[in-house]
Write an enzyme that holds these catalytic residues in place. Structure first.
Site, short mmCIF file in Angstrom:
data_model
loop_
_atom_site.label_atom_id
_atom_site.label_comp_id
_atom_site.label_asym_id
_atom_site.label_seq_id
_atom_site.Cartn_x
_atom_site.Cartn_y
_atom_site.Cartn_z
N SER A 1 0.83 -1.20 0.00
CA SER A 1 0.00 0.00 0.00
C SER A 1 0.87 1.26 0.00
O SER A 1 1.67 1.44 -0.91
CB SER A 1 -0.96 -0.06 1.20
OG SER A 1 -1.97 0.92 1.11
N ASP B 1 -8.95 -4.19 -5.90
CA ASP B 1 -8.36 -3.69 -4.66
C ASP B 1 -9.07 -2.39 -4.30
O ASP B 1 -9.11 -1.45 -5.09
CB ASP B 1 -6.86 -3.45 -4.87
CG ASP B 1 -6.13 -3.00 -3.62
OD1 ASP B 1 -6.71 -2.27 -2.79
OD2 ASP B 1 -4.95 -3.36 -3.46
N HIS C 1 -6.84 -6.12 -0.37
CA HIS C 1 -5.71 -5.19 -0.32
C HIS C 1 -4.51 -5.94 0.24
O HIS C 1 -4.43 -6.20 1.44
CB HIS C 1 -6.09 -4.01 0.57
CG HIS C 1 -5.15 -2.85 0.49
ND1 HIS C 1 -4.69 -2.33 -0.70
CD2 HIS C 1 -4.56 -2.11 1.47
CE1 HIS C 1 -3.89 -1.31 -0.45
NE2 HIS C 1 -3.78 -1.16 0.85
#
Length: 538
Positions: free
Chosen positions: A230, A455, A484
């Protein structure tokens, strides 16, 4: 991102900156790269230009067991980094680091730094928690290195003294609350500026990348390998830009588009939610017998928006908590997993119709941290660190509140599920200028980018954006992949990532894979994104 002030029904979802090292431009020239080494970045800003006194690199970490409740091999230490790399003789920050040594000294290649995302996510415990998900082949070759980024967790944590209401950033645009919302954004920025005492302008991704290079030097390594999820993908990309010859094998999982930092990365949530919502209506219509929301996509869509309108008129009470239509719209991340969304919406609709909501399918409980990992950390640390990074990283945030109002009205029409939330005013409108401009990513460093097709936090278009800026990278897209976080879930991408980390071999070009039907894929136990993206309990 952070909890809304309304604590809503317990729906479970697999979701989601004294001395140191001398950077590349002023350090002694690094060793000539071998054929396996990543090539230098092509951008003019490739090498960092800030010189730092060498004593920072000569620190000797005093490793000790992190906690009596954790395994003895999980060790922690603290090193010093400059608050301001342009003034390394000034104030310093503590940087908490951790490690689990490679299990095979004979096969050991080096260190693998791990970042779980955020900004504001604590990473000190990542070797312990993610280590359980990584294959033995990786753990034989690498010391797993965790760290809390500057300002986060045990690394000189910051706080703004925000109230629970002030941490509620999920605000839909409404003309009646516009003045109040502007006042909220201004108050958060002013509180953080006052509490930060000059620290917050230096909580940015460039400085966190420099901190990583300090860790590299302190550990006695010529290069680092890296696994970032991320926000950690952007942090890793910035490191490759500043220190291209010190980047070994970098896995960037669930990627941030550098061209969108950071307002655009929030706005892309609304853009990405619309195709996910359409996919959900199709999936749910095919299962009308189970969910009762309609047997065509149009009927499912109508049922959802009727439910939102009803809840705005008369909030739906679930588990003793009133749920408005706007609260339902904040369930945006759920729609990237149709089953989770269908469970949630059917449950809310049943409550609205006067029935008893059915129990929810629950994912594994969130990880818990040993007590010492959360000692003396302000309650709003995640929020303070999040806003510090996203506001200080770039100078592109509009300063005129009216711009946010116009954009929120426009984007609610374009992206009905979440557009006004994403484009509404944020504290960055009133934040002070960060210590440096944003980093332009444009290099040929070799890396592996992993991306699920569905996602919720870093949609596919975001991963494609990072790939465009990292011309030496390869991108593996998991077709049909949900959630995710990719590496460590047991899906089809794990083999490629493990091969890259253990051999250095990248795919010949960008590629795709699809996890075989019936294959068990787990959810990564990453820390929650901050501020949280769902109402409390979802």
């Amino acid at each position: 991102m952070r909890n809304r002030t309304v604590p809503v029904v317990a729906l479970a979802v697999a979701a989601t900156l004294l001395p140191v090292l001398t950077p590349a431009a002023t350090a002694a020239p690094p060793p000539a790269p071998t054929t396996a080494a990543p090539p230098a970045a092509t951008a003019t800003a490739a090498a960092d230009t800030l010189a730092v006194p060498a004593p920072y690199t000569r620190q000797k970490p005093r490793w000790a067991r992190c906690d009596a409740q954790t395994p003895a091999e999980f060790e922690c230490a603290t090193v010093k980094v400059p608050l301001d790399y342009a003034r390394p003789g000034g104030r310093t920050l503590d940087l908490a680091i951790s490690r689990i040594k490679a299990t095979s000294p004979r096969e050991r290649r080096g260190v693998l730094l791990i970042n779980p995302g955020g900004p504001g996510g604590q990473g000190l415990d990542m070797p312990l928690y993610l280590g359980a998900e990584l294959p033995d082949a990786v753990k034989r070759q690498y010391d797993l290195i965790g760290f809390d980024p500057r300002g986060v967790g045990q690394s000189s944590p910051v706080g703004c003294g925000l109230t629970p209401e002030e941490t509620n950033w999920q605000r839909p645009y409404k003309a009646a609350t516009w003045t109040k919302d502007v006042a909220w954004a201004r108050t958060v920025a002013e509180k953080c500026r006052k509490a930060g005492q000059g620290v917050l302008p230096h909580l940015n991704t460039r400085n966190t990348a420099r901190d990583m290079d300090v860790v590299r030097a302190v550990l006695g390594e010529k290069k680092i390998s890296y696994l970032g999820y991320s926000y950690g993908t952007y942090l890793g990309a910035v490191y490759t830009q500043l220190f291209p010859r010190r980047a070994d094998r970098f896995v960037l999982d669930s990627a941030v588009d550098p061209a969108r930092i950071w307002r655009g990365m929030i706005q892309v949530w609304a853009e990405g939610a619309e195709p996910a919502f359409t996919r959900w209506t199709e999936w749910t219509a095919a299962r009308d017998a189970a969910y009762g929301l309609g047997d065509t996509p149009a009927e499912v869509r109508t049922a959802f928006w009727d439910l939102v309108a009803r809840a705005d008129r008369d909030p739906v009470v679930i588990d003793g908590t009133p749920l408005s239509g706007d609260d339902i719209r904040t369930l945006r991340p759920l729609f990237f997993n149709p089953e989770h969304a269908a469970d949630a919406i059917a449950r809310i609709k049943r409550a609205a119709d006067g029935g008893t909501p059915a129990p929810l399918r629950r994912s594994a409980p969130p990880r818990t941290l040993p007590p010492s990992f959360t000692r003396a950390v302000p309650e709003d640390n995640g929020d303070a660190a999040f806003w510090s990074v996203v506001c200080a990283d770039t100078r592109a945030w509009p300063r005129d509140p009216e711009r946010y109002r116009r954009d929120a009205i426009r984007d609610k029409a374009a992206y009905p599920l979440y557009g006004d939330f994403a484009s509404h005013i944020k504290p960055c409108a009133f934040w002070g200028t960060g210590s440096e401009p944003a980093t332009t990513i444009d290099n040929t460093v070799r890396a592996l980018i992993l991306q699920n097709e569905w996602d919720s936090q870093t949609p596919l278009v975001s991963g494609q954006g990072l790939r465009r800026t990292m011309k030496g990278a390869r991108m593996l897209t998991v077709l049909g992949g949900q959630g995710h976080g990719v590496y460590g879930t047991g899906g089809c991408a794990d083999r490629t990532a493990t091969e890259y980390l253990t051999t250095g071999r990248l795919p010949a070009g960008d590629t795709t894979c699809r996890t075989a039907p019936g294959r068990q894929v787990t959810s990564l136990r990453l820390p929650p994104s901050v501020p949280h993206a769902l109402p409390k309990g979802f």
